[in-house]
Design a protein around this motif. Structure first.
Motif, short mmCIF file in Angstrom:
data_model
loop_
_atom_site.label_atom_id
_atom_site.label_comp_id
_atom_site.label_asym_id
_atom_site.label_seq_id
_atom_site.Cartn_x
_atom_site.Cartn_y
_atom_site.Cartn_z
N MET A 1 0.85 -1.17 0.00
CA MET A 1 0.00 0.00 0.00
C MET A 1 0.90 1.23 0.00
O MET A 1 1.85 1.31 0.76
CB MET A 1 -0.89 -0.03 1.25
N ARG A 2 0.57 2.15 -0.87
CA ARG A 2 1.36 3.37 -1.01
C ARG A 2 0.43 4.57 -0.90
O ARG A 2 -0.63 4.61 -1.52
CB ARG A 2 2.05 3.35 -2.37
N ILE A 4 -0.89 8.04 -1.78
CA ILE A 4 -0.88 8.94 -2.94
C ILE A 4 -1.13 10.37 -2.50
O ILE A 4 -0.41 11.28 -2.85
CB ILE A 4 -1.95 8.51 -3.97
N THR A 54 -5.65 9.18 0.36
CA THR A 54 -5.82 8.32 -0.79
C THR A 54 -4.61 7.42 -0.91
O THR A 54 -3.48 7.89 -0.84
CB THR A 54 -5.98 9.15 -2.09
N GLU A 56 -2.81 3.71 -2.80
CA GLU A 56 -2.81 2.76 -3.91
C GLU A 56 -2.52 1.38 -3.33
O GLU A 56 -1.57 1.21 -2.56
CB GLU A 56 -1.73 3.14 -4.92
N ASP A 79 -9.89 5.10 -8.17
CA ASP A 79 -9.45 4.76 -9.52
C ASP A 79 -9.52 3.25 -9.70
O ASP A 79 -8.51 2.56 -9.62
CB ASP A 79 -8.02 5.27 -9.74
N ALA A 80 -10.70 2.74 -9.92
CA ALA A 80 -10.91 1.32 -10.17
C ALA A 80 -12.23 1.16 -10.92
O ALA A 80 -13.20 0.64 -10.38
CB ALA A 80 -10.94 0.55 -8.86
N THR A 103 -3.76 -2.72 -9.60
CA THR A 103 -3.79 -1.84 -8.44
C THR A 103 -5.10 -1.05 -8.43
O THR A 103 -5.72 -0.87 -9.48
CB THR A 103 -2.62 -0.82 -8.43
N ILE A 104 -5.49 -0.63 -7.25
CA ILE A 104 -6.64 0.27 -7.13
C ILE A 104 -6.23 1.45 -6.27
O ILE A 104 -5.24 1.37 -5.53
CB ILE A 104 -7.86 -0.42 -6.48
N ARG A 105 -6.95 2.53 -6.40
CA ARG A 105 -6.78 3.67 -5.50
C ARG A 105 -8.06 3.82 -4.70
O ARG A 105 -9.15 3.74 -5.25
CB ARG A 105 -6.49 4.95 -6.29
#
Length: 167
Positions: A1-2, A4, A54, A56, A79-80, A103-105
């Motif tokens: 998990m990153r 954003i 948010t 990712e 973003d998915a 990946t999803i956000r």
């Protein structure tokens, strides 16, 4: 998990901490640094982001139709396209639908720090007070102390563990 979009603000305000612990607010910069560090420890240990942000999230390669997110709560998928957030608060999970990305956000965390469970905020305050009493600063190099019994108990009460199954 990153991350954003990072969170804005502090989970526990310096004035609230100073009032509760009878500390002079003149220590504001040092307390702010300790609050940020303690917040990171608590959020990592519990998998519960306190402030909204948010992130990712990398999805597993296996075929799946439903996937439980590694953090709670989740408010929305950013973003998915084609994926659906089935349940966002207690056990956030998504349904793949026609989404084929890796990946999803998602927007995760509580809408405001005051919405977070009291155990999270109390663990932050307790950590800051322990570090302050031990003379630990964020700038200095030190061996990380063991978490006290009280902090460990608070973290265990509220820790999010996602189900280990995929459908």
């Amino acid at each position: 998990m990153r991350v954003i979009l990072p969170p804005v603000g502090l989970a526990v305000s310096v004035s609230a901490l100073a009032e509760q612990a009878h500390i002079d607010e003149a220590e504001g910069p040092q307390l702010t640094a300790l609050i940020l560090a303690a917040t990171a420890v608590v959020e990592t240990a519990t998998n519960r982001p306190i402030l909204k942000r948010t992130v990712e999230i990398a999805l597993p390669d296996e075929p799946w139709s439903e996937f439980w997110l590694p953090v709670a709560p989740c408010h929305a998928l950013v973003d998915a396209p084609g994926a659906v957030l089935l349940r966002g608060y207690d056990e956030p999970r998504i349904r793949r639908g026609d989404y084929g990305g890796d990946t999803i956000r998602a927007e995760v965390g509580y809408r405001a720090a005051t919405d977070a469970p009291q155990q999270l905020l109390q663990a932050i305050i307790l950590l800051v007070l322990e570090w302050r009493a031990a003379g630990i600063t964020v700038e200095g190099q030190f061996l990380a102390p063991q978490l006290s019994f009280g902090v460990q108990r608070l973290l265990r009460q509220i820790r999010y563990r996602r189900p280990q199954e995929m459908r």
